[in-house]
Every structure is written in C-alpha cells, then in structure tokens.
Design an enzyme around this catalytic site. Structure first.
Site, mmCIF file in Angstrom:
data_model
loop_
_atom_site.group_PDB
_atom_site.id
_atom_site.type_symbol
_atom_site.label_atom_id
_atom_site.label_comp_id
_atom_site.label_asym_id
_atom_site.label_seq_id
_atom_site.Cartn_x
_atom_site.Cartn_y
_atom_site.Cartn_z
ATOM 1 C CE1 TYR A 142 -3.526 -2.850 0.038
ATOM 2 C CE2 TYR A 142 -3.824 -2.345 2.316
ATOM 3 C CZ TYR A 142 -3.983 -2.947 1.087
ATOM 4 O OH TYR A 142 -4.848 -3.795 1.050
ATOM 5 C CE LYS A 191 1.158 -18.120 -1.608
ATOM 6 N NZ LYS A 191 0.321 -19.223 -1.175
ATOM 7 C CG ASP A 223 -2.434 -19.962 0.560
ATOM 8 O OD1 ASP A 223 -1.706 -20.025 1.670
ATOM 9 O OD2 ASP A 223 -2.035 -20.556 -0.719
ATOM 10 C CG ASP A 247 -7.198 -4.151 3.985
ATOM 11 O OD1 ASP A 247 -8.171 -4.100 4.685
ATOM 12 O OD2 ASP A 247 -7.186 -3.628 2.931
ATOM 13 C CG ASP A 251 -12.164 -6.356 6.187
ATOM 14 O OD1 ASP A 251 -12.400 -5.694 7.119
ATOM 15 O OD2 ASP A 251 -12.139 -5.692 4.896
#
Length: 358
Positions: A142, A191, A223, A247, A251
């Site tokens: 970001y 990852k 994942d 992020d 959620d």
C-alpha cells in the site's frame, strides 16, 4: 485527568456513531473524574466537499497536537468516480503515514449474546472466539512504489511489496507483547513460499520470537490462514501479518464474529499515541436514518481509554456496559434476528442505553 482528542466524524454514518461515542465518553468523564476536550476536524469525503482535499494540513496539525484521534468512517459512493489519488480513502493512508501509525490492532470477539449471529456451525465457536489481529500499517504494497509502464501486451500497472527489517521487527514486538498478556500464542502470516518479502518477514519474526520464550510462535501461509479462520478459528490467539494480508484477514475475522457493527480497531505509533476507529465503513445507504450500530465506535473509544490513556478500569466499564445492553436483548437493525425477545433500537437509543450502564 484532562485529555485532548481530535474528532474526525467523517462520512456516511460516521457523524451518527461518533455522537454516541462522545456521549459515552462524557459519561465516563462524569463517573471517573476526567475531562475530555474534543476538537473536530475534516477528512475524507467531507473534506473534499469543503476544501477539495481529503486530508487538509490543518487536520494533520490538529491530530499531532492531540493526545489521541477518534475517526468515524471515511468514503462513500458519492466520490467513487474520483481518480485514485483524490479519493476519500487516501486520507486514511495519509493519516497513517503522517502520524506514524504502524501498528493496527483489530480484536475479533464473538460476544456470547450474539453467538447465534455467527455464520459458522456452533461447534466451531463453542466457548466463544477472541482473536487479535496485529497488522503492520505503514509499509508493504500500500505504500510501495507504484506506477504504469508500457509492455508488449499493452499498458501495465504495478505496485511494489517491500518490507525493511525494522518495519517487521517493530510490529513483531507489538504482537509478542500483546500475546504475552493473552493466551501466549502468535501466528505469523506470510507467503514465504512465493514472495521474497515474506521470506524476510519470516526471518525477522523468528528472530524477535527468541526474546519472548513465554510465547509460542507458528508460521502460516496466508491462503491457509484464510481457510483456517472459517474451519477452526479457535486455534488463533494473536495473528501477526503485513499490510495487505492483514487488511483482508481482519475483514474475514470480523464477519465470523456475527456483525462488523460491534468491532473496534486501534492504530498505534510509538509512545502509545493512537487513532481509533470502527472496522465498518461509512454505509451511506443507511446514513441519517438512525439505523447504524454505534457499538464499534464506542468500543473503539474504549480501546483509546485502555491503550493511549492507560485507563483500564474506565475501558472495562465501557465494554461491560455494551455487554449489559446486549444481554438485555437490545439490538440495532444489523443485529436483529427476528426473535420475540429482541428489542429493536436505533443509533441514538443504543448510545443512551450504553451510557446509562456506566
């Protein structure tokens, strides 16, 4: 004690839920002998409408002069067609950068009173859920290099994922410190099987873990973490991860607790200065209708009392008040399940009831 708070109500339902959080804080002040001085500022869509800039310099200056910042919500479809750099959400990234808010804390707690709202099978959440996601907030993709370039396949866009050692180290210390006060478990999410940045992340987190022998560390690919959150969520205590993965996972974690309307968050810098906001968005479809759930904003204020002001007893009082209102069957529209024992309430009444329990 006297505290200076910058108040950014923002867009959509932001002003409504903020009003109830301030009502509750005023009650805390009366009961415990504190004074909270509020100074309002603009950011997001409201700032764009007022001055053409989603994050005015005066807002940044006010936040830096304050002891903490309360933020309602930012964004809405009214500004969806603006270019990326001019969108209301850029104010969030700007505040994080200008205030050095590198650590985001998002508790995902399933209240016993809302257990039936959880979309998972009851046996997966028996005994409740209490997960804390610690997300690095000022690095990663970001905030990395971005741009466009020409390729044989046409114009391409790119965003660079990058983490420096110290960025990883400081957020890891936050996660291990938090875990030491909870159940003593950290799951670091990356990852590393694909990304070089994740391999450095894993290396530094492992290094920091050596200084916290009382905390157990395990590593998990992002994942797999997304899958485990919905099939075996009770295995998690503290989840530590980077900006983009955090992020997405925060959620997901918020939704398995039944409603995003009751979940707060804190964004901290060094020295415990913080910006506090609900996890939910601006919900322009219900703005001004007295339907918004103010509990996440109120619980965000409780996190401010706890983490920035060091007022644990006062924070406990707010959190207990929210639970008592839920125990009495009072439900804002997002929490209603149509049961005969429910008492449907609006935004303002929810704030009044919670304040009355303190």
């Amino acid at each position: 004690m006297r505290y200076k708070i910058a108040v950014i109500s923002g867009d959509g339902i932001g002003p409504e839920v903020m009003a109830e959080a301030l009502r509750v804080l005023d009650r805390v002040g009366e009961q415990f002998g504190h004074e909270f001085d509020y100074t309002t500022a603009l950011a997001g869509g409201a700032a764009i409408d007022a001055c053409g800039n989603s994050l005015p310099q005066e807002t940044i200056d006010l936040c830096k002069r304050s002891d903490a910042v309360l933020l309602g919500a930012i964004g809405g479809w009214k500004w969806d067609n603006l270019p990326g750099e001019q969108r209301p959400e850029r104010a969030l990234l700007g505040l994080r950068k200008e205030l050095a808010l590198f650590a985001n804390l998002r508790p995902a707690i399933l209240f016993e009173e809302l257990a039936d709202a959880c979309p998972l099978r009851p046996e997966l959440t028996a005994g409740g859920l209490d997960v804390l996601i610690v997300r690095e907030l000022t690095g990663g993709i970001y905030f990395g290099e971005r741009g466009y370039k020409d390729t044989p396949l046409g114009r391409a866009a790119y965003d660079v994922e990058q983490y420096a050692e110290e960025e990883v180290r400081r957020i890891a210390h936050v996660a291990f410190s938090m875990a030491g006060k909870r159940s003593g478990r950290v799951t670091s999410v990356d990852k590393a099987n694909v990304l070089e940045s994740s391999r450095l992340w894993r290396e530094i987190v492992t290094e920091v873990a050596a200084g916290y022998p009382e905390v157990a560390l395990n590593h998990m690919y992002v994942d797999n973490t997304a899958m485990q959150l919905v099939c075996a969520p009770q295995q998690f205590d503290v989840i530590l991860t980077g900006n983009m993965f955090g992020d997405i996972l925060s959620d997901e974690a918020s939704m398995i607790t039944g409603s995003i309307g009751v979940l707060p968050s804190a964004s901290l810098s060094t020295g415990n200065f913080g910006l506090y906001e609900p996890v939910h968005g601006s919900a322009p479809d219900i703005a001004g209708q007295n339907k918004a759930n103010p509990m996440a904003m109120i619980l965000s204020a409780a996190m401010m009392l706890r983490y920035t002001f060091g007022l644990a007893k006062e924070a406990d009082a707010v959190e207990t008040a929210v639970k008592r209102v839920l125990q009495k069957g009072c439900r804002t529209p997002d929490l209603c399940r149509g049961e005969s024992t429910e008492r449907k309430i609006g935004t303002a009444e929810a704030g009044q009831l919670i304040a009355g329990e303190i």
